[in-house]
Design a protein around this motif. Structure first.
Motif, mmCIF file in Angstrom:
data_model
loop_
_atom_site.group_PDB
_atom_site.id
_atom_site.type_symbol
_atom_site.label_atom_id
_atom_site.label_comp_id
_atom_site.label_asym_id
_atom_site.label_seq_id
_atom_site.Cartn_x
_atom_site.Cartn_y
_atom_site.Cartn_z
ATOM 1 N N VAL A 1 0.836 -1.204 0.000
ATOM 2 C CA VAL A 1 0.000 0.000 0.000
ATOM 3 C C VAL A 1 0.874 1.258 0.000
ATOM 4 O O VAL A 1 0.631 2.203 -0.755
ATOM 5 N N VAL A 2 1.906 1.241 0.861
ATOM 6 C CA VAL A 2 2.799 2.400 0.952
ATOM 7 C C VAL A 2 3.540 2.616 -0.363
ATOM 8 O O VAL A 2 3.640 3.738 -0.860
ATOM 9 N N LEU A 3 4.065 1.529 -0.924
ATOM 10 C CA LEU A 3 4.787 1.651 -2.186
ATOM 11 C C LEU A 3 3.872 2.110 -3.315
ATOM 12 O O LEU A 3 4.264 2.931 -4.154
ATOM 13 N N GLY A 4 2.669 1.583 -3.342
ATOM 14 C CA GLY A 4 1.716 1.992 -4.374
ATOM 15 C C GLY A 4 1.370 3.461 -4.276
ATOM 16 O O GLY A 4 1.310 4.171 -5.290
ATOM 17 N N GLU A 5 1.143 3.926 -3.063
ATOM 18 C CA GLU A 5 0.803 5.339 -2.881
ATOM 19 C C GLU A 5 1.985 6.242 -3.215
ATOM 20 O O GLU A 5 1.820 7.299 -3.843
ATOM 21 N N SER A 6 3.195 5.810 -2.813
ATOM 22 C CA SER A 6 4.372 6.630 -3.116
ATOM 23 C C SER A 6 4.632 6.651 -4.624
ATOM 24 O O SER A 6 5.091 7.658 -5.166
ATOM 25 N N TYR A 7 4.329 5.535 -5.322
ATOM 26 C CA TYR A 7 4.461 5.497 -6.778
ATOM 27 C C TYR A 7 3.512 6.501 -7.434
ATOM 28 O O TYR A 7 3.901 7.256 -8.320
ATOM 29 N N ARG A 8 2.263 6.485 -6.973
ATOM 30 C CA ARG A 8 1.276 7.418 -7.531
ATOM 31 C C ARG A 8 1.637 8.862 -7.203
ATOM 32 O O ARG A 8 1.461 9.765 -8.027
ATOM 33 N N GLU A 9 2.168 9.091 -6.007
ATOM 34 C CA GLU A 9 2.565 10.451 -5.622
ATOM 35 C C GLU A 9 3.727 10.938 -6.474
ATOM 36 O O GLU A 9 3.766 12.113 -6.878
ATOM 37 N N ALA A 10 4.681 10.051 -6.782
ATOM 38 C CA ALA A 10 5.801 10.432 -7.661
ATOM 39 C C ALA A 10 5.285 10.805 -9.041
ATOM 40 O O ALA A 10 5.752 11.774 -9.658
ATOM 41 N N GLY A 11 4.312 10.046 -9.528
ATOM 42 C CA GLY A 11 3.713 10.369 -10.823
ATOM 43 C C GLY A 11 2.984 11.692 -10.805
ATOM 44 O O GLY A 11 3.091 12.484 -11.759
ATOM 45 N N ARG A 12 2.252 11.951 -9.717
ATOM 46 C CA ARG A 12 1.533 13.229 -9.599
ATOM 47 C C ARG A 12 2.513 14.392 -9.566
ATOM 48 O O ARG A 12 2.287 15.432 -10.191
ATOM 49 N N GLN A 13 3.637 14.213 -8.831
ATOM 50 C CA GLN A 13 4.623 15.282 -8.744
ATOM 51 C C GLN A 13 5.307 15.510 -10.082
ATOM 52 O O GLN A 13 5.570 16.656 -10.480
#
Length: 282
Positions: free
Chosen positions: A20-32
Motif C-alpha cells: 500500500v505504501v509503495l503503491g501510494e508513493s508510486y502514484r505520488e511520484a507520478g503526480r509530482q
C-alpha cells in the motif's frame, strides 16, 4: 503451529502494508512529475505567448504608421533616419528580438534597426525566403511565421515574424518583420530543470515542424513528426493536456505536459522521464 500462523499473518500484513505504501508513493511520484511538467509548460507558454503578442503589436503599429512613400525604393533616402530611429526604438530593451526590418515589394530590405545595416548590401533581398513566398501564396495572411533560418544580417538562427504593409486599396507594398532570437529561447529552455533526461520542445501546431528542442538536436530542426501521440492530441483540438509515451527519437518514456501558444501556430511541451521522477521511489 499457532506461533507460525501468527508470524505468517504478521508477515503478510507487513507485505500488504508495504504494498500500500509503495503503491501510494508510486502514484505520488507520478503526480509530482505531472505537476512539474505542467508548471514548466505553463511558464513557457506564458513567456512565449507574451513575446509573440508584443512583437505582433509592434509590427502592426509599425506597418500602420509607416509612410507609404517610405516603402518605395525612391523614398529610402528621405526616410532613412526617421524610419531607422522608429525601428530602433521598438527594438530597444526587447532581448527576444534581434531587430525590426522593413522589406519592399520586390523583397529588398530597405530599413533595419541595427546601426550596421546598409541598404542594398549583398544578401539582403528576401524574395526567396519561405515567409516571403508564403505571403505570395496566401496574400490575405495577417501575420506570417517563417521556418527556422540563418539570419543574413545577424548571423544567428532566427524565426521571422512578419506582417504585410498595404496601401489604401489593400494592395501589397511590402513587409515589416522581426527576427526572433532563438538563442535567447534556447538559453531559457536550458535553465529549466526537468531531470537528467527531461525534454522541452517548441513545435508548429499547423505542420508539426520542430522550432526548438532542449537538449538541442540541430538535425531535427524544421523536421516534422509522423503519428506522434502528442501532436495528434494538439491536431485534434486539445490546447492543453498531459500524455505519457515513449519518444521515437531516443526511445525514452516520458510524461509530457503540452500547451498551445494561442492564437499563434505553436505549442510547447515539457517532458519528464519516467525513470527520473521515479528515481526516489526505485
Amino acid at each position: 503451529m499457532r506461533l507460525l500462523a501468527v508470524i505468517a499473518a504478521t508477515f503478510l500484513a507487513v507485505l500488504l502494508l508495504l504494498g500500500v505504501v509503495l503503491g501510494e508513493s508510486y502514484r505520488e511520484a507520478g503526480r509530482q512529475g505531472e505537476v512539474n511538467a505542467r508548471n514548466i509548460a505553463g511558464v513557457l507558454e506564458a513567456r512565449l505567448g507574451s513575446t509573440l503578442r508584443r512583437v505582433h503589436a509592434d509590427l502592426d503599429h509599425l506597418a500602420a504608421n509607416l509612410p507609404r512613400t517610405a516603402i518605395l525604393p525612391s523614398g529610402v533616402g528621405k526616410y532613412r533616419d526617421s524610419v531607422t530611429r522608429e525601428l530602433a526604438l521598438h527594438a530597444s530593451r526587447f532581448p527576444e528580438v534581434i531587430g525590426y526590418r522593413v522589406v519592399g515589394r520586390a523583397g529588398d530590405v530597405l530599413y533595419a534597426s541595427e546601426s550596421t545595416f546598409k541598404t542594398g548590401a549583398a544578401g539582403t533581398n528576401v524574395r526567396v525566403r519561405d515567409y516571403y513566398q508564403l505571403r505570395k501564396a496566401n496574400p490575405k495572411l495577417p501575420i506570417i511565421f517563417s521556418e527556422v533560418i540563418g539570419g543574413r544580417i545577424s548571423g544567428r538562427e532566427v524565426l521571422i515574424v512578419a506582417v504585410p504593409v498595404r496601401d489604401a486599396a489593400g494592395d501589397f507594398l511590402g513587409l515589416v518583420m522581426a527576427p526572433l532570437d532563438l538563442r535567447y529561447f534556447q538559453q531559457l529552455f536550458e535553465a529549466l530543470d526537468l531531470g537528467p533526461n527531461g525534454v522541452i520542445t517548441l513545435r508548429r501546431s499547423d505542420d508539426a515542424r520542430l522550432v526548438l528542442r532542449r537538449p538541442a538536436r540541430p538535425d531535427t530542426v524544421n523536421k516534422t513528426v509522423q503519428n506522434n501521440p502528442l501532436h495528434l492530441r494538439v491536431e485534434s483540438g486539445e490546447p492543453v493536456g498531459v500524455i505519457r509515451f515513449r519518444a521515437a527519437l531516443d526511445g525514452v518514456e516520458r510524461l509530457y505536459a503540452y500547451q498551445r501558444v494561442a492564437p499563434y501556430p505553436f505549442y510547447v511541451a515539457a517532458g519528464v522521464a519516467t525513470n527520473d521522477y521515479l528515481a526516489g521511489w526505485y
